[in-house]
Design an enzyme around this catalytic site. Structure first.
Site, short mmCIF file in Angstrom:
data_model
loop_
_atom_site.label_atom_id
_atom_site.label_comp_id
_atom_site.label_asym_id
_atom_site.label_seq_id
_atom_site.Cartn_x
_atom_site.Cartn_y
_atom_site.Cartn_z
N LYS A 2 0.84 -1.07 0.18
CA LYS A 2 -0.21 0.00 -0.02
C LYS A 2 0.88 1.21 -0.15
O LYS A 2 0.42 2.34 -0.53
CB LYS A 2 -0.80 0.11 1.19
CG LYS A 2 -2.18 -0.99 1.13
CD LYS A 2 -3.17 -0.65 0.39
CE LYS A 2 -4.51 -1.32 0.65
NZ LYS A 2 -4.30 -2.65 0.99
N GLU A 58 -9.27 -13.97 -3.79
CA GLU A 58 -10.04 -13.30 -2.76
C GLU A 58 -10.67 -14.57 -1.87
O GLU A 58 -10.57 -15.76 -2.15
CB GLU A 58 -11.23 -12.48 -3.26
CG GLU A 58 -12.19 -13.16 -3.99
CD GLU A 58 -13.29 -12.50 -4.71
OE1 GLU A 58 -13.25 -11.23 -4.54
OE2 GLU A 58 -14.26 -12.82 -5.57
N GLY A 69 -16.17 -14.01 0.55
CA GLY A 69 -16.52 -12.72 0.11
C GLY A 69 -16.09 -13.02 -1.35
O GLY A 69 -15.02 -12.01 -1.64
N ASP A 127 -17.03 -11.55 -4.17
CA ASP A 127 -17.83 -10.48 -4.76
C ASP A 127 -16.96 -10.37 -6.32
O ASP A 127 -17.81 -9.97 -7.36
CB ASP A 127 -17.94 -9.21 -4.14
CG ASP A 127 -16.72 -8.55 -3.71
OD1 ASP A 127 -16.17 -8.99 -2.98
OD2 ASP A 127 -16.17 -7.56 -4.20
N SER A 153 1.31 -9.66 -0.49
CA SER A 153 0.87 -8.47 -0.42
C SER A 153 1.25 -7.90 0.87
O SER A 153 1.39 -6.55 0.93
CB SER A 153 -0.60 -8.14 -0.77
OG SER A 153 -1.42 -8.99 0.26
#
Ligand SMILES: *Cc1c(COP(=O)(O)O)cnc(C)c1O
Length: 331
Positions: free
Chosen positions: A56, A207, A211, A213, A307
């Site tokens: 990030k 993912e 979840g 999505d 990550s």
């Protein structure tokens, strides 16, 4: 209908120049045991060794570097309880601008302390009765702050794409690449680099099973919204992809896979036992999918993006002590 002009690989290259000298060029690690398990050659890009412990920092620093002098003076606002908050806080500190981070009242004390430690002003809200987005927007309006969202922003996702750029530059083209997926900043940026540097590479987002999505969105062709999923992968508890991220993912990503919490724990154990790395559950999504791919990666050159590595030691110990998922490693 609003249109979203999508960033390109040129934006990733520009981001790489901006973060040069500020972000770490993280190492690529390999493991003979992992190669044997997979029957191929696996290259692990270690963003757990990035500054503040996750990729990030790349997107945050890129976005803040582009602020005008006026924006810099007023400062940045972000809402996050996790790695985005720390990426923004550290980037703002380096660039000498004020940062305000909106965090839930029940955020882990260690995360609040780390964010304050970077000099950010922390504003606490009650996650059950207040809307963090509304608070962020109000602060932006009242104080002239610039709001930087965690994934759905061209400069953020272009910055995230620099990790895969470095990976391809270091190891050359790959047959398959596995990338953790939350709101899609990392995956969409990675997609820009992949299509530019290894166009034939099969690119997967991974993912949490609880979840999916992103999987539903890619397969149905429209952004699917879900309730906050219950999973140990706290960095991927997103409810939907973004407009920018989905625009790129829809065009450039081959498929989205899922991993269960038990598979994430299994991957955490593998990283700890075999590669001597502490990886947070969300950071394990890529490896979990690789270990679950069984024989299908035989003879392939496979990339995995790890990550992040931010997890309290107590929680890490509790998770790896679970015996629900046996460590699938022999010898
Ligand atoms: C934010 C985060 C993700 C998900 O990234 P997106 O850009 O939201 O898809 C994955 N892993 C870690 C460690 C993160 O902090």
């Amino acid at each position: 209908m609003t249109t979203y002009p999508l960033p390109t690989y040129a934006d990733v290259e520009a981001a790489a120049a901006r973060i040069d000298g500020f972000a770490h060029r993280t190492p690529v690690h390999t493991s003979r045991t992992l190669n044997e398990l997979v029957g191929g050659e696996v290259f692990v890009k270690c963003e757990n060794f990035q500054r503040m412990g996750a990729f990030k920092f790349r997107g945050a620093f890129n976005a803040l570097s582009k602020f005008s002098p006026e924006q810099r003076t007023a400062g940045v606002v972000a809402f996050s309880s996790g790695n985005h908050a720390q990426g923004i806080a550290l980037s703002a500190k380096i660039l000498g601008m004020p940062a305000t981070i909106v965090m839930p009242h029940d955020a882990p004390a260690a995360k609040v302390a780390a964010t304050k430690g970077y000099g950010a002003n922390v504003v606490v809200y009650d996650r059950y009765c207040e809307d963090r987005e509304a608070i962020g927007k109000r602060l932006a309006d009242e104080q002239g702050l610039t709001l930087i969202p965690p994934y759905d922003h061209p400069d953020v996702l272009a910055g995230q794409g620099t990790a895969a750029k470095e990976l391809f530059e270091e190891v050359g083209a790959l047959d398959h690449l596995f990338v953790p997926l939350g709101g899609g900043g990392l995956l969409s940026g990675t997609a820009l680099s992949t299509r530019a540097l290894a166009p034939q590479c099969v690119l997967y987002g991974v993912e949490p099973e609880a979840g999916n999505d992103g999987q539903q969105s890619l397969r149905s062709g429209a952004i699917v919204h879900i309730d906050t999923p219950k999973t140990i992968a706290d960095g991927a508890q997103t409810q939907h992809l973004g407009h920018y991220t989905f625009g790129i993912i829809k065009r450039d990503v081959d498929d989205v896979l899922t991993a269960s919490d038990a598979e994430l724990v299994n991957a955490m154990k593998f990283f700890a036992a075999r590669m001597k790395m502490i990886v947070e559950p969300t950071g394990c999504l890529g490896l979990a999918a690789v270990l679950g791919a069984k024989g299908s990666l035989q003879g392939k050159r496979v990339g995995v993006i790890v990550s992040g590595g931010n997890i309290d030691l107590d929680r890490f110990c509790a998770l790896v002590a679970q015996d629900g998922a046996a460590l699938r490693v022999s010898g």
